[in-house]
Design a protein around this motif. Structure first.
Motif, PDB file in Angstrom:
ATOM      1  N   ALA A 168       0.872  -1.226  -0.115  1.00  0.00           N
ATOM      2  CA  ALA A 168      -0.016  -0.039   0.068  1.00  0.00           C
ATOM      3  C   ALA A 168       0.919   1.275   0.059  1.00  0.00           C
ATOM      4  N   GLU A 169       0.245   2.252   0.516  1.00  0.00           N
ATOM      5  CA  GLU A 169       1.196   3.364   0.360  1.00  0.00           C
ATOM      6  C   GLU A 169       2.409   3.422   1.417  1.00  0.00           C
ATOM      7  N   ARG A 170       3.289   4.002   0.939  1.00  0.00           N
ATOM      8  CA  ARG A 170       4.304   4.307   1.831  1.00  0.00           C
ATOM      9  C   ARG A 170       4.215   4.688   3.178  1.00  0.00           C
ATOM     10  N   ALA A 171       4.578   4.137   4.058  1.00  0.00           N
ATOM     11  CA  ALA A 171       4.393   4.565   5.574  1.00  0.00           C
ATOM     12  C   ALA A 171       5.286   5.759   5.819  1.00  0.00           C
ATOM     13  N   ALA A 172       4.552   6.597   6.858  1.00  0.00           N
ATOM     14  CA  ALA A 172       5.282   7.595   7.438  1.00  0.00           C
ATOM     15  C   ALA A 172       6.496   7.140   8.142  1.00  0.00           C
ATOM     16  N   ASP A 173       6.573   6.142   8.704  1.00  0.00           N
ATOM     17  CA  ASP A 173       7.764   5.323   9.607  1.00  0.00           C
ATOM     18  C   ASP A 173       8.479   4.508   8.502  1.00  0.00           C
ATOM     19  N   PRO A 174       9.614   4.919   8.277  1.00  0.00           N
ATOM     20  CA  PRO A 174      10.328   4.115   7.286  1.00  0.00           C
ATOM     21  C   PRO A 174      10.752   2.659   7.563  1.00  0.00           C
ATOM     22  N   ALA A 175      10.386   2.411   8.799  1.00  0.00           N
ATOM     23  CA  ALA A 175      10.589   1.100   9.522  1.00  0.00           C
ATOM     24  C   ALA A 175       9.514   0.286   9.279  1.00  0.00           C
ATOM     25  N   ALA A 176       8.298   0.963   9.002  1.00  0.00           N
ATOM     26  CA  ALA A 176       6.975   0.122   8.705  1.00  0.00           C
ATOM     27  C   ALA A 176       6.557  -0.365   7.443  1.00  0.00           C
ATOM     28  N   THR A 177       6.059  -1.326   7.068  1.00  0.00           N
ATOM     29  CA  THR A 177       5.387  -1.863   6.111  1.00  0.00           C
ATOM     30  C   THR A 177       3.861  -1.768   6.096  1.00  0.00           C
ATOM     31  N   VAL A 178       3.385  -1.523   4.685  1.00  0.00           N
ATOM     32  CA  VAL A 178       1.696  -1.582   4.780  1.00  0.00           C
ATOM     33  C   VAL A 178       1.250  -2.185   3.678  1.00  0.00           C
ATOM     34  N   PHE A 179       0.384  -3.135   3.860  1.00  0.00           N
ATOM     35  CA  PHE A 179      -0.136  -3.934   2.841  1.00  0.00           C
ATOM     36  C   PHE A 179      -1.736  -3.657   2.721  1.00  0.00           C
ATOM     37  N   THR A 180      -2.428  -3.540   1.397  1.00  0.00           N
ATOM     38  CA  THR A 180      -3.640  -3.894   1.038  1.00  0.00           C
ATOM     39  C   THR A 180      -4.013  -5.400   0.851  1.00  0.00           C
ATOM     40  N   LEU A 181      -4.819  -5.960   1.749  1.00  0.00           N
ATOM     41  CA  LEU A 181      -5.384  -7.315   1.447  1.00  0.00           C
ATOM     42  C   LEU A 181      -6.854  -7.368   0.948  1.00  0.00           C
ATOM     43  N   ARG A 182      -7.104  -8.476   0.157  1.00  0.00           N
ATOM     44  CA  ARG A 182      -8.464  -8.607  -0.279  1.00  0.00           C
ATOM     45  C   ARG A 182      -8.652 -10.144  -0.065  1.00  0.00           C
ATOM     46  N   ALA A 183     -10.040 -10.334   0.383  1.00  0.00           N
ATOM     47  CA  ALA A 183     -10.556 -11.752   0.333  1.00  0.00           C
ATOM     48  C   ALA A 183     -11.783 -11.682  -0.793  1.00  0.00           C
ATOM     49  N   ARG A 184     -11.569 -12.675  -1.620  1.00  0.00           N
ATOM     50  CA  ARG A 184     -12.491 -12.798  -2.653  1.00  0.00           C
ATOM     51  C   ARG A 184     -13.145 -14.317  -2.877  1.00  0.00           C
ATOM     52  N   GLN A 185     -14.343 -14.320  -3.182  1.00  0.00           N
ATOM     53  CA  GLN A 185     -15.062 -15.606  -3.642  1.00  0.00           C
ATOM     54  C   GLN A 185     -15.248 -15.439  -5.337  1.00  0.00           C
ATOM     55  N   GLY A 186     -14.506 -15.952  -6.007  1.00  0.00           N
ATOM     56  CA  GLY A 186     -14.730 -15.893  -7.608  1.00  0.00           C
ATOM     57  C   GLY A 186     -14.512 -14.392  -7.655  1.00  0.00           C
ATOM     58  N   ASP A 187     -15.283 -13.596  -8.472  1.00  0.00           N
ATOM     59  CA  ASP A 187     -15.046 -12.299  -8.970  1.00  0.00           C
ATOM     60  C   ASP A 187     -15.891 -11.300  -7.680  1.00  0.00           C
ATOM     61  N   ARG A 188     -16.154 -11.796  -6.565  1.00  0.00           N
ATOM     62  CA  ARG A 188     -16.791 -11.050  -5.457  1.00  0.00           C
ATOM     63  C   ARG A 188     -16.024 -10.832  -4.249  1.00  0.00           C
ATOM     64  N   GLU A 189     -15.858  -9.702  -3.978  1.00  0.00           N
ATOM     65  CA  GLU A 189     -15.220  -9.279  -3.069  1.00  0.00           C
ATOM     66  C   GLU A 189     -15.742  -9.249  -1.654  1.00  0.00           C
TER      67      GLU A 189
END
Length: 314
Positions: A271-292
């Motif tokens: 995801a976007e770069r975190a303000a803290d350089p020591a942090a990592t940010v991820f966007t995760l998604r759960a889907r069944q077929g084409d439906r989120e």
């Protein structure tokens, strides 16, 4: 506040008394409450052996708080289904680990009811989290208690009842060792790697799990997706930055019911770069077929813990 006994299990929608985290609640004003909880080391969501308690245990505490406050103080009748739309945890200090003695946790809660005359009982809760007289973060829950008839209509939206959902074979997957996702037992690993695509996992749905399926459910439990997001985020962060530290933000938004017996995929992308350089940010998604079904933001921050520092100082 009382920490000696749990609230009635039906008031937090749990079948087993051992799954009840709340011990007391009091109303301080029209929309303000204080809630007490007790965490035990042997709880599944405590994630044994780490330097800090996991935010998922705090998310479950907030979920139980929403249900208990609804029934005890807001006049919501028992037997009404609750539809969860958001749950989030934001920490600015690591939660202390749960040791041999249970850990007492307090929530200073503001619960917002809908405006007078609103047709739907959509509720929002925000709370400051207090541990050992320290404010360590905030939680948020948004949910809607529904009349059973309306819930049944919602579940049949699209012309398919939950008990009519087709069953599919599980796609090929590679099992992950429990330590990879911060667990001890194999049955507590909720995700399996996709051998055909990096950054994708498949949900392992065990309907006999004693915690996640503590009571009968006609859909994939929301807290199962929350824990699966945590596990996938941990794997993604470790692959992206070996030695990544603990979760400091876990925010999940639910958009659809997950049907039992239908494969659920989870994906992660930076995801976007975190303000803290020591942090990592991820966007995760759960889907069944084409439906989120849901999406989440998971942030791993610094490993420093004030509790570890205080322990050394003593």
């Amino acid at each position: 506040m009382n920490f000696d006994r749990c609230v009635p299990r039906e008031s937090v929608h749990k079948a087993a008394e051992g799954e009840v985290l709340l011990t007391d609640a009091q109303r301080l004003g029209d929309d303000r409450f204080v809630v007490a909880a007790l965490w035990n080391r042997d709880h599944y969501l405590a994630h044994h052996g780490g330097p800090a308690s996991d935010p998922v245990l705090l998310a479950e505490t907030a979920r139980q708080t929403a249900i208990h406050v609804s029934h005890r103080f807001l006049g919501v009748a028992y037997g009404m289904p609750f539809v969860l739309s958001e749950i989030s945890v934001d920490l600015f200090e690591a939660l202390p680990p749960v040791g041999a003695e249970p850990l007492a946790v307090g929530l200073d809660v503001v619960c917002r009811a809908p405006a007078e005359g609103a047709r739907r009982l959509r509720l929002e809760l925000e709370a400051e989290v207090l541990v050992r007289h320290r404010s360590v973060g905030r939680v948020r829950v948004a949910w809607e208690p529904m009349e059973p008839r309306r819930y049944a209509l919602l579940r049949r939206r699209g012309g398919q009842a939950p008990d009519e959902a087709p069953t599919y074979d599980q796609p090929p997957y590679v099992a992950l060792p429990p330590a990879r996702v911060g667990q001890l037992a194999e049955r507590d690993v909720l995700i399996a790697a996709d051998p055909q695509r990096a950054g994708r996992w498949w949900l392992r749905l065990d309907q006999d799990h004693p915690v996640l399926f503590d009571h009968e459910s006609d859909h994939v439990p929301g807290m199962m997706l929350v824990e699966a997001f945590r596990q996938a985020g941990r794997v993604a962060a470790a692959d992206n930055r070996p030695g990544a530290s603990g979760v400091t933000r876990l925010a999940v938004t639910f958009s659809a019911f997950g049907e039992l017996g239908v494969p659920v995929s989870l994906t992660a992308e930076p995801a976007e770069r975190a303000a803290d350089p020591a942090a990592t940010v991820f966007t995760l998604r759960a889907r069944q077929g084409d439906r989120e079904l849901a999406h989440a933001t998971v942030r791993h921050g610094r490993a420093d813990s004030v509790w570890a520092r205080l322990g050394e100082a003593c």
